[in-house]
Scaffold this motif. Structure first.
Motif, PDB file in Angstrom:
ATOM      1  N   ALA A 196       0.848  -1.193   0.000  1.00 41.33           N
ATOM      2  CA  ALA A 196       0.000   0.000   0.000  1.00 41.33           C
ATOM      3  C   ALA A 196       0.883   1.242   0.000  1.00 41.33           C
ATOM      4  N   VAL A 197       0.472   2.180  -0.778  1.00 43.85           N
ATOM      5  CA  VAL A 197       1.154   3.474  -0.824  1.00 43.85           C
ATOM      6  C   VAL A 197       0.132   4.526  -0.414  1.00 43.85           C
ATOM      7  N   SER A 210      -2.680   3.507  -3.501  1.00 44.51           N
ATOM      8  CA  SER A 210      -2.990   2.148  -3.933  1.00 44.51           C
ATOM      9  C   SER A 210      -2.888   1.229  -2.728  1.00 44.51           C
ATOM     10  N   GLY A 211      -3.667   0.166  -2.774  1.00 47.66           N
ATOM     11  CA  GLY A 211      -3.643  -0.780  -1.661  1.00 47.66           C
ATOM     12  C   GLY A 211      -4.983  -0.851  -0.954  1.00 47.66           C
ATOM     13  N   LYS A 212      -4.962  -1.632   0.131  1.00 53.37           N
ATOM     14  CA  LYS A 212      -6.216  -1.860   0.867  1.00 53.37           C
ATOM     15  C   LYS A 212      -6.105  -1.359   2.297  1.00 53.37           C
ATOM     16  N   ILE A 213      -7.150  -0.731   2.729  1.00 57.65           N
ATOM     17  CA  ILE A 213      -7.204  -0.309   4.126  1.00 57.65           C
ATOM     18  C   ILE A 213      -8.580  -0.600   4.699  1.00 57.65           C
ATOM     19  N   VAL A 242     -11.476   0.068   1.989  1.00 58.43           N
ATOM     20  CA  VAL A 242     -11.231   0.725   0.703  1.00 58.43           C
ATOM     21  C   VAL A 242     -10.094  -0.014   0.009  1.00 58.43           C
ATOM     22  N   ASP A 243     -10.300  -0.289  -1.260  1.00 55.96           N
ATOM     23  CA  ASP A 243      -9.278  -0.979  -2.053  1.00 55.96           C
ATOM     24  C   ASP A 243      -9.045  -0.166  -3.322  1.00 55.96           C
ATOM     25  N   PHE A 300     -11.041  -7.489   3.393  1.00 53.69           N
ATOM     26  CA  PHE A 300     -10.215  -6.548   4.143  1.00 53.69           C
ATOM     27  C   PHE A 300      -9.811  -7.116   5.505  1.00 53.69           C
ATOM     28  N   VAL A 301      -8.595  -6.857   5.867  1.00 51.00           N
ATOM     29  CA  VAL A 301      -8.177  -7.154   7.238  1.00 51.00           C
ATOM     30  C   VAL A 301      -8.720  -6.037   8.113  1.00 51.00           C
TER      31      VAL A 301
END
Lengths: 550, 173
Positions: A196-197, A210-213, A242-243, A300-301
């Protein structure tokens, strides 16, 4: 679009390619395109056609033009006829040379694929030097959040790798491996999955490149915002995931509460829509188009806990929840127990035989439990009962115990049973059994067997990979006085020992259990035994016992 | 990411990139009509494409995949650097990006282009030859034929428009 507008776009586009377009003409082109999607499409088509034509011009033209090399007057006559319907042509006069925009020819190829290894190396070194310079010149930015937990986290900036508890400054972060939990100064807790950035923008906002949160936003942090390339999510006291893909496409889904989804780039007109619990949206990175999509529970985690190794994506099965009568996903109740004698799950006030403060002998043998996922409960004893499942699996190494127990197995902060001596459950001064920290109390001598096969059958899309839990004896049990509390703990799979804690006492470091489970494993059994022939205050507990799933 | 030039996937990547870079760059340049900026974005895009090449499914549209990454890189670029010089404003850029599926098309336009070029009049063909083969500037051609550059731009624009209409028709048929 009318022909005049098409003609204007074509002229401006050709001039743009030739780098002879004036600022005024470019502004006009910009204005047309910004107000008209058709114009934008036409411009793109033209740019592509010119690019294609440039690529194949030689092949196409030379096989066609032949000996015709002079532009004849007839042609211009015909064009003049055409031009009558076209906008007025400028009066013929010497055309001043345009100040060319500093651009190179479109024929030029991008640099990257021409790189020789040496060039790449030089470029890399130059980039590194630049990075050093940037770091040296970088101003001290304000702190906006803290790294509150992480699991196997690795960051791109190895010299500036944050540790758990570190404050985090505004700016860009690149999580290359693992998971990180960041708590913003305004209270939002965000779990980030690598890769993730993202930018930490302020105590109440971040930009996810970018990435998942997954963001958990308490009511005190309402308004927390996650900006992405294609949309912004403004939280209204919720939990959402959010991905963001590399093309800017954004998927978001609401686990609880609701949020505003704001669509539109900076400087553009924005639209927003409310996203409610259990709804999910996809925002196309190219068009900004929003569509409803299905929720994906495992996407999502949502929680991490480096102490227990918990990585919760919503699907791990809680054994506490099962003992509470639930299906493992939160449908069970707190303050429930399983009666060791009849296997019935019951709640507060349960008092079948017990008069309080005494050993209860037996039952000698297993007691099937009235729950599809719980096979049985039993009192372990080398002499009287080594059976641990209804299919006859045996705990052959079972130690000799009193053969009696004091408390039924229960979930909650304290036993709901009438007449029982009440006690809360603590490990390392952290209370378990309440406040979102589920615990299974298994006072010695008791055992409980979960039917993995039945659980798999009820959840065919899942693969159960492990049993995880923290184990210990409650801090508040007696230790160091005349009477010492000590107990043994066993984790069995189909009767075989997979983990154990021998001679554990209240001051022992809580044991992290992580038992691998295979598809063919049928029963998982948790057992506590008295170790010293005394069961008093053997307040053993399994903290957050879960079946890890994939 | 370490670019191991010996890895088979690197060779595959280079092969695919070589075949598609013009299309990807053409897209970037259309969105950002400034070669210096477009080259920077192209470089960032190709690096990111390589980093995530493992996610690319061989046999699918490589240029479409590259363009999808380039879109984000373009937005990122303007977000970081702001807008300076002759660049489209955000609304225009979003309109262009919204219509950029054209660049992802795998239609074989060259045959259509060849067919349509044949339909042009001789002098129209000659103009394109002077422009694209001989590399003459519009101003030079205008001087040669004793016309204004603005007039000639309209003529060339008209020819391109004719070609475009013909290609569309050809592809549909």
């Amino acid at each position: 679009m009318d022909e005049k507008r098409i003609s204007d776009i074509a002229v401006y586009t050709i001039k743009l390619i030739d780098q002879t377009i004036s600022p005024e003409e470019f502004e006009e082109l910009n204005s047309i395109i910004s107000s008209n999607a058709q114009a934008a499409r036409y411009y793109n088509q033209l740019m592509l056609a010119v690019s294609d034509f440039q690529e194949s011009a030689k092949e196409i033209i030379l096989e066609e033009t032949g000996a015709e090399t002079v532009l004849n007057e007839e042609f211009w006559q015909l064009l003049s006829v055409d031009e009558k319907t076209a906008p007025a042509v400028e009066i013929e006069k010497p055309v001043p040379e345009r100040v060319p925009v500093k651009m190179l020819k479109i024929e030029r190829q991008p640099k990257i694929v021409r790189k020789s290894p040496l060039y790449t190396a030089v470029l890399s070194i130059a980039a590194m030097l630049l990075m050093v310079l940037i770091v040296q010149l970088k101003p001290v930015l304000p702190t906006v959040a803290s790294l509150t937990d992480s699991i196997n986290a690795e960051w791109s900036d190895v010299k500036n790798t944050p540790m758990n508890g570190d404050v985090l400054r505004q700016g860009r972060w690149n999580l290359t491996k693992g998971l990180a939990e960041i708590t913003f100064d305004d209270g939002a807790v965000v779990v980030i999955e690598a890769p993730a950035v993202f930018d930490l923008e302020s105590p109440k906002s971040m930009y996810l490149d970018s990435g998942k949160i997954n963001a958990f936003v308490s009511r005190y942090a309402i308004g927390f915002t996650v900006n992405t390339p294609s949309a912004s999510i403004v939280d209204l006291g919720t939990e959402f995931g959010v991905d963001v893909q590399f093309d800017g496409t954004c998927d978001m889904q609401m686990f609880s509460g609701k949020a505003n989804l704001v669509i539109g780039q900076e400087g553009q007109e924005k639209t927003s829509q409310l996203v409610n619990v259990k709804e999910a949206r996809n925002v196309d990175g190219r068009t900004g188009h929003v569509r409803n999509i299905a929720m994906q529970k495992k996407r999502f985690v949502r929680r991490i806990d480096s102490v227990t190794g918990l990585i919760w994506k919503g699907q791990d099965l809680s054994l506490v929840d099962m003992v509470g009568g639930g299906n493992g996903f939160g449908t069970g109740k707190q303050n429930q127990l399983i009666d060791m004698f009849d296997g019935v799950l019951s709640g507060p006030g349960h008092n079948q035989f017990y008069s309080g403060y005494s050993e209860r002998k037996g039952p000698y043998g297993i007691t099937p439990v009235a729950h599809p996922f719980i096979d049985c409960v039993f009192v372990p004893d080398a002499e009287r009962n080594r059976q641990v499942s209804t299919l006859g699996h045996a705990f052959l190494e079972c130690p000799d115990t009193l053969g009696s127990f004091q408390e039924n197995i229960f979930v909650g902060p304290e036993s709901p049973e009438m007449g029982i001596r009440k006690h809360l459950l603590y490990l390392n001064n952290v209370q378990w059994g309440a406040h979102g920290r589920p615990a299974l109390s298994v006072h010695t001598n008791a055992g409980i067997t979960f039917d993995l096969s039945m659980i798999r059958r009820a959840n065919p899309d899942m693969k159960i990979t492990a049993f995880k839990s923290l184990y210990g004896i409650s801090d508040n049990a007696t230790w160091g006085n005349s009477r010492k509390t000590v107990a043994d703990m066993w984790v069995l799979v189909d009767g075989e020992i997979r983990d154990k804690a021998i001679g554990h006492h209240p001051q022992s470091k809580p044991k992290t259990i992580n038992v691998e489970l295979k598809d063919e494993d049928h029963f998982l059994t948790l057992v506590t035994t008295d170790s010293d022939g005394v069961t008093n205050e053997d307040w053993c507990l399994f903290a957050n016992p879960v079946l890890v799933t994939e | 990411m370490n670019m191991n030039h010996e890895k088979p996937e690197y060779k595959l990547y280079i092969r695919l990139l070589s075949a598609n870079q013009r299309r990807i760059y053409g897209f970037i340049y259309a969105m950002v009509p400034n070669h210096s900026v477009a080259e920077d974005i192209m470089q960032e895009t190709t690096l990111l494409m390589w980093e995530h090449f493992s996610k690319f499914q061989e046999g699918t549209n490589f240029s479409a995949w590259g363009i999808s990454i380039a879109r984000n890189m373009i937005r990122q670029y303007f977000r970081k650097k702001g807008r300076k010089g002759l660049v489209f404003d955000s609304q225009a850029l979003e309109n262009l990006i919204g219509q950029s599926d054209i660049f992802e098309s795998e239609d074989d336009k060259i045959d259509a282009l060849r067919h349509c070029f044949k339909k042009l009049r001789g002098n129209e063909k000659k103009l394109l030859e002077m422009r694209y083969i001989q590399g003459d500037s519009v101003r030079k051609i205008a001087e040669n034929v004793n016309r204004t550059t603005s007039h000639l731009y309209r003529v060339i624009a008209k020819i391109h428009n004719l070609l475009l209409k013909c290609i569309k028709k050809q592809l549909i048929s």
